[in-house]
Scaffold this active site. Structure first.
Site, PDB file in Angstrom:
ATOM      1  CB  SER A  16     -23.575  26.462  -3.457  1.00  0.00           C
ATOM      2  OG  SER A  16     -22.443  26.086  -4.674  1.00  0.00           O
ATOM      3  CB  ILE A  18     -17.763  29.281   1.177  1.00  0.00           C
ATOM      4  CG1 ILE A  18     -16.986  28.142   2.463  1.00  0.00           C
ATOM      5  CG2 ILE A  18     -16.697  30.357   1.385  1.00  0.00           C
ATOM      6  CD1 ILE A  18     -15.258  27.669   2.361  1.00  0.00           C
ATOM      7  CB  SER A 141      -8.241  23.580  -0.001  1.00  0.00           C
ATOM      8  OG  SER A 141      -8.389  22.096   1.060  1.00  0.00           O
ATOM      9  CE1 TYR A 154     -10.597  21.253  -4.300  1.00  0.00           C
ATOM     10  CE2 TYR A 154      -9.495  20.135  -2.168  1.00  0.00           C
ATOM     11  CZ  TYR A 154     -10.235  21.229  -2.795  1.00  0.00           C
ATOM     12  OH  TYR A 154     -11.294  22.012  -2.019  1.00  0.00           O
TER      13      TYR A 154
END
Length: 264
Positions: A16, A18, A141, A154
């Site tokens: 799913s 990217i 990220s 995260y």
């Protein structure tokens, strides 16, 4: 600039978001791709949507099943005889305050986002050294460069990836091994819906920033450009990218900006 055509590219987190979009675009550019994620049925759907399905192999893996990753790597190498590029894209996000988050959620963040990626990378490293070439592309990220509320686990795991892969690049430049770190911001994927809350359950709802973020196909195009150019580090997104520079030069201002924004 390197060509993608005929490169053997292994993508984790390919079911799913990217990873899925990278599969479609890299396949159309002529790459031979290996798609990995936990759910074989979903990977098969991605393969069936690729333009050149004979250049696509699905290889299920679970990044938290550390003992299986060596076996999976050997299977991946047997498919085409070698691998040119590993795209470390598998990961999981989080949306919960520190005070409300169970320690087990932090363990899962580290296992999925950091240790699983490191384990897989180490299994493939010997192959890259032996063939005197290879390219690790790790999707972290912008939260790997600065932080925000509700994403403590995260952010911690993504920060750790930067430390590891910067060191890997330095140690193995002599072996003609490249490392590209990709830092997306708000991208239109299901990352928020799948994010873990404080008790470990999925959030199951989207946030406005993600919904209004960059289209995933545009993000994938920018990642592929960075791969071709073998960029060290690439920032992708909208105005959230400026947080990188605020963190570096004006950290107190960044703190105020983040606190005044709707970060959840």
């Amino acid at each position: 600039m390197d060509s993608i055509e005929n490169k053997v590219i292994w993508i984790t987190g390919a079911s799913s978001g990217i990873g899925e979009e990278l599969a479609y675009q890299l396949n159309e550019l002529g790459a031979k791709i290996i798609l990995s994620a936990r759910r074989e049925t979903v990977l098969l759907k991605v393969k069936n949507k690729c333009k050149y399905q004979d250049h696509v192999t699905i290889l299920p893996l679970d990044l938290t099943d550390f003992n299986s990753l060596g076996i999976v790597t050997q299977k991946a190498l047997k498919i085409n005889g070698h691998i040119d590029i590993l795209i470390n894209n598998g990961g999981l996000s989080q949306r919960s305050l520190i005070v409300d988050t169970k320690f087990e959620v932090y363990q899962q963040m580290i296992d999925v986002n950091y240790l699983g990626t490191i384990k897989l990378t180490k299994h493939l490293l010997d192959h890259f050294i032996a063939q005197k070439s290879g390219h690790f592309v790790t999707v972290t990220s912008l939260m790997g460069k600065f932080s925000s509320p509700y994403r403590s686990g995260y952010c911690g795991a993504k920060h750790a990836l930067h430390g590891f892969f910067d060191a890997l690049r330095m140690e193995h430049e002599k072996d003609n091994i490249n490392v590209s770190i990709i830092c997306p911001g708000f991208i239109q994927t299901n990352v928020a819906k799948n994010a873990l809350t404080g008790d470990g359950s999925a959030l199951q709802k989207e946030d406005n920033a993600t919904e209004n973020g960059m289209p995933v196909n545009e993000c994938a195009q920018k990642i592929i450009s960075a791969i071709k150019k073998k960029r060290f580090e690439t920032y992708i997104g909208g105005k959230e990218k400026f947080g990188i520079y605020l963190k570096r030069f004006f950290p107190r201002l960044l703190h105020k900006v983040v606190m005044n924004s709707k970060v959840r």
